[in-house]
Motif scaffolding. Structure first.
Motif, PDB file in Angstrom:
ATOM      1  N   ALA A   1      15.440  27.318 -32.548  1.00  0.00           N
ATOM      2  CA  ALA A   1      14.504  28.194 -33.255  1.00  0.00           C
ATOM      3  C   ALA A   1      15.044  29.615 -33.266  1.00  0.00           C
ATOM      4  CB  ALA A   1      13.131  28.143 -32.605  1.00  0.00           C
ATOM      5  N   ASN A   2      14.632  30.394 -34.277  1.00  0.00           N
ATOM      6  CA  ASN A   2      15.177  31.743 -34.399  1.00  0.00           C
ATOM      7  C   ASN A   2      14.106  32.780 -34.663  1.00  0.00           C
ATOM      8  OD1 ASN A   2      14.819  32.224 -37.374  1.00  0.00           O
ATOM      9  ND2 ASN A   2      16.112  30.408 -37.499  1.00  0.00           N
ATOM     10  N   SER A   3      14.427  34.029 -34.341  1.00  0.00           N
ATOM     11  CA  SER A   3      13.640  35.194 -34.748  1.00  0.00           C
ATOM     12  C   SER A   3      14.623  36.203 -35.329  1.00  0.00           C
ATOM     13  CB  SER A   3      12.872  35.794 -33.572  1.00  0.00           C
ATOM     14  OG  SER A   3      13.757  36.167 -32.537  1.00  0.00           O
ATOM     15  N   ILE A   4      14.166  36.974 -36.341  1.00  0.00           N
ATOM     16  CA  ILE A   4      15.099  37.779 -37.135  1.00  0.00           C
ATOM     17  C   ILE A   4      14.524  39.163 -37.397  1.00  0.00           C
ATOM     18  CG2 ILE A   4      16.412  37.885 -39.298  1.00  0.00           C
ATOM     19  CD1 ILE A   4      16.030  34.859 -39.555  1.00  0.00           C
ATOM     20  N   ILE A   5      15.370  40.189 -37.241  1.00  0.00           N
ATOM     21  CA  ILE A   5      15.067  41.551 -37.674  1.00  0.00           C
ATOM     22  C   ILE A   5      16.075  41.909 -38.761  1.00  0.00           C
ATOM     23  CG2 ILE A   5      14.938  43.977 -37.025  1.00  0.00           C
ATOM     24  CD1 ILE A   5      14.373  43.049 -34.161  1.00  0.00           C
ATOM     25  N   VAL A   6      15.593  42.321 -39.932  1.00  0.00           N
ATOM     26  CA  VAL A   6      16.461  42.649 -41.062  1.00  0.00           C
ATOM     27  C   VAL A   6      16.493  44.161 -41.269  1.00  0.00           C
ATOM     28  CG1 VAL A   6      16.826  42.398 -43.541  1.00  0.00           C
ATOM     29  CG2 VAL A   6      16.062  40.435 -42.203  1.00  0.00           C
ATOM     30  N   ILE A   7      17.693  44.723 -41.367  1.00  0.00           N
ATOM     31  CA  ILE A   7      17.900  46.126 -41.732  1.00  0.00           C
ATOM     32  C   ILE A   7      18.449  46.130 -43.162  1.00  0.00           C
ATOM     33  CG2 ILE A   7      18.972  48.303 -41.115  1.00  0.00           C
ATOM     34  CD1 ILE A   7      17.174  47.144 -38.919  1.00  0.00           C
TER      35      ILE A   7
END
Length: 319
Positions: free
Chosen positions: A103-109
Motif C-alpha cells: 500500500a502507498n501514500s503520496i505527496i505531490v509537488i
C-alpha cells in the motif's frame, strides 16, 4: 489502433519502501529508495502505449535533470512528446511511501505541472486527432477544462480520473464521457460510502462511471444499462503505485478497439494486476503481450482470474 491524447502531469516519483508507514511525528527506517518516472498523466500515457495505443502526451517538465529523464522515459515507451514543453524551474515530484503490504501514500509537488494553465499552439489539433482524451487533476483545473472543451468540440471521448480528488465544476462533469474514480474518490465526490450508491449519484452528472474497488474489482455503471461488477485477479501485491493509471490506460485502449465493456474491464484489470506485482510506477506497467497472456490464462481457467495459488488479492486500481 486507438489514438489517445493525454493532457496531464509528469512527475519524478521519489519512492521510499518501509515495513510499516510512519505515523504522524514518527521516524522509521526504510528498506530501499528509488527515483522513477511517474505522474498520473505520464503514467496513463505509458500504460496506454505499452498496451498498444497511439499516444501523445501534452504537458510540461522542468528545465532540470528530472525533466530530461521524464521526457526520455515517455519516448522510450513509444509516447509522442512533441507537446511536452520544457519550462523554467523544477519538474513535478511525487514523494511516495510504500509499506510492506504494497500500500502507498503520496505527496505531490506540482512543479512544472502547475504552469500548465491552458492549451498551447497545436494542442487543439492533437486532441482533435485522437479517439480519446485522458484527463486527471494534477494540472490546474483551467487546463483540464480547456482540454475537455477541445475534446467535446472535436467529438473526442473524454475519460476523467478525479485524482487528487476535489470538487468538480458542473462544466467539467458535463464534458466528461467516462469518469473513473476509485471507491474513496467516489465517496468524496458524492458523500456516499456505498460504491453502488455513489455510482448511481455520479450518473446524474456523467453518462458512464467505472469505480475501482481494490480487491473487490471494478464496478461499471451507465445510464442505459444495468451495473456490472468485474472481480480483480488475485495476485501478491508488491507495490500498488500507478495500478489505477495502468487500469485507465489499458481500459481506454480496449474500449477504443471496440471490445465489449465486460471484456475491456477484465483486460484492464489484468494489466493492473500485473503492475502491482512489480515495483515502481511506469517500470511496473505491462506490455500488450503480457496483458493478453495474463488475461487469456484467466479465461482458460474459467474463472476470469489467472490459475494457480492466490495468496492475497491485488488492489484493483488505487494509485
Amino acid at each position: 489502433m486507438t489514438a489517445i491524447a493525454v493532457l496531464g502531469s509528469t512527475n519524478m516519483d521519489l519512492v521510499a519502501y518501509v515495513p510499516k508507514a510512519p505515523r504522524l511525528g514518527e521516524t522509521v527506517t526504510g528498506t530501499a529508495f528509488r527515483a522513477v518516472p511517474g505522474g498520473k498523466g505520464a503514467n496513463q500515457a505509458v500504460a496506454a502505449a505499452r498496451c498498444g495505443g497511439e499516444v501523445v502526451m501534452i504537458g510540461a517538465v522542468g528545465a532540470d535533470g528530472f525533466g530530461v529523464r521524464l521526457r526520455s522515459a515517455l519516448a522510450e515507451a513509444g509516447v509522442e512528446t512533441a507537446a511536452l514543453r520544457t519550462v523554467e524551474g523544477a519538474s513535478g515530484t511525487a514523494h511516495i511511501t510504500v509499506d510492506g503490504e504494497g500500500a502507498n501514500s503520496i505527496i505531490v509537488i506540482p512543479g512544472a505541472n502547475g504552469l500548465v494553465t491552458g492549451l498551447e499552439a497545436g494542442d487543439d489539433s492533437r486532441i482533435g486527432a485522437a479517439d480519446y482524451l485522458l484527463l486527471q487533476l494534477e494540472l490546474p483545473l483551467e487546463a483540464v477544462l480547456a482540454g475537455a472543451r477541445a475534446a467535446r468540440a472535436h467529438g473526442v471521448r473524454t475519460v476523467l480520473t478525479p485524482a487528487p480528488v476535489q470538487p468538480l465544476p458542473p462544466e467539467l462533469l458535463d464534458l466528461t464521457d467516462l469518469l473513473v474514480p476509485n471507491e474513496h474518490e467516489a465517496a468524496a465526490l458524492t458523500g456516499l460510502t456505498d460504491p453502488h450508491a455513489a455510482a448511481r449519484a455520479l450518473l446524474q452528472d456523467v453518462p458512464e462511471v467505472v469505480v475501482t474497488l481494490g480487491a473487490a474489482g471494478v464496478l461499471y455503471a451507465a445510464r442505459d444499462r444495468r451495473p456490472l461488477t468485474v472481480p480483480a485477479p488475485r495476485v501478491r501485491a508488491v507495490d500498488t503505485t500507478a495500478a489505477g493509471d495502468t487500469f485507465v490506460g489499458a481500459l481506454t485502449v480496449a474500449l477504443g478497439e471496440g471490445r465489449p465493456v465486460p471484456e475491456a474491464l477484465r483486460w484492464a484489470s489484468a494489466a493492473a494486476a500485473l503492475s502491482v506485482q512489480r515495483s515502481g510506477a511506469q517500470d511496473s506497467m505491462p506490455t500488450r503481450a503480457e496483458t493478453e497472456a495474463f488475461a487469456l490464462a484467466g479465461r482458460s481457467a474459467g474463472t476470469g482470474q489467472p490459475p494457480g495459488p492466490h495468496p492475497e488479492p491485488t488492489p484493483g486500481a488505487p494509485a
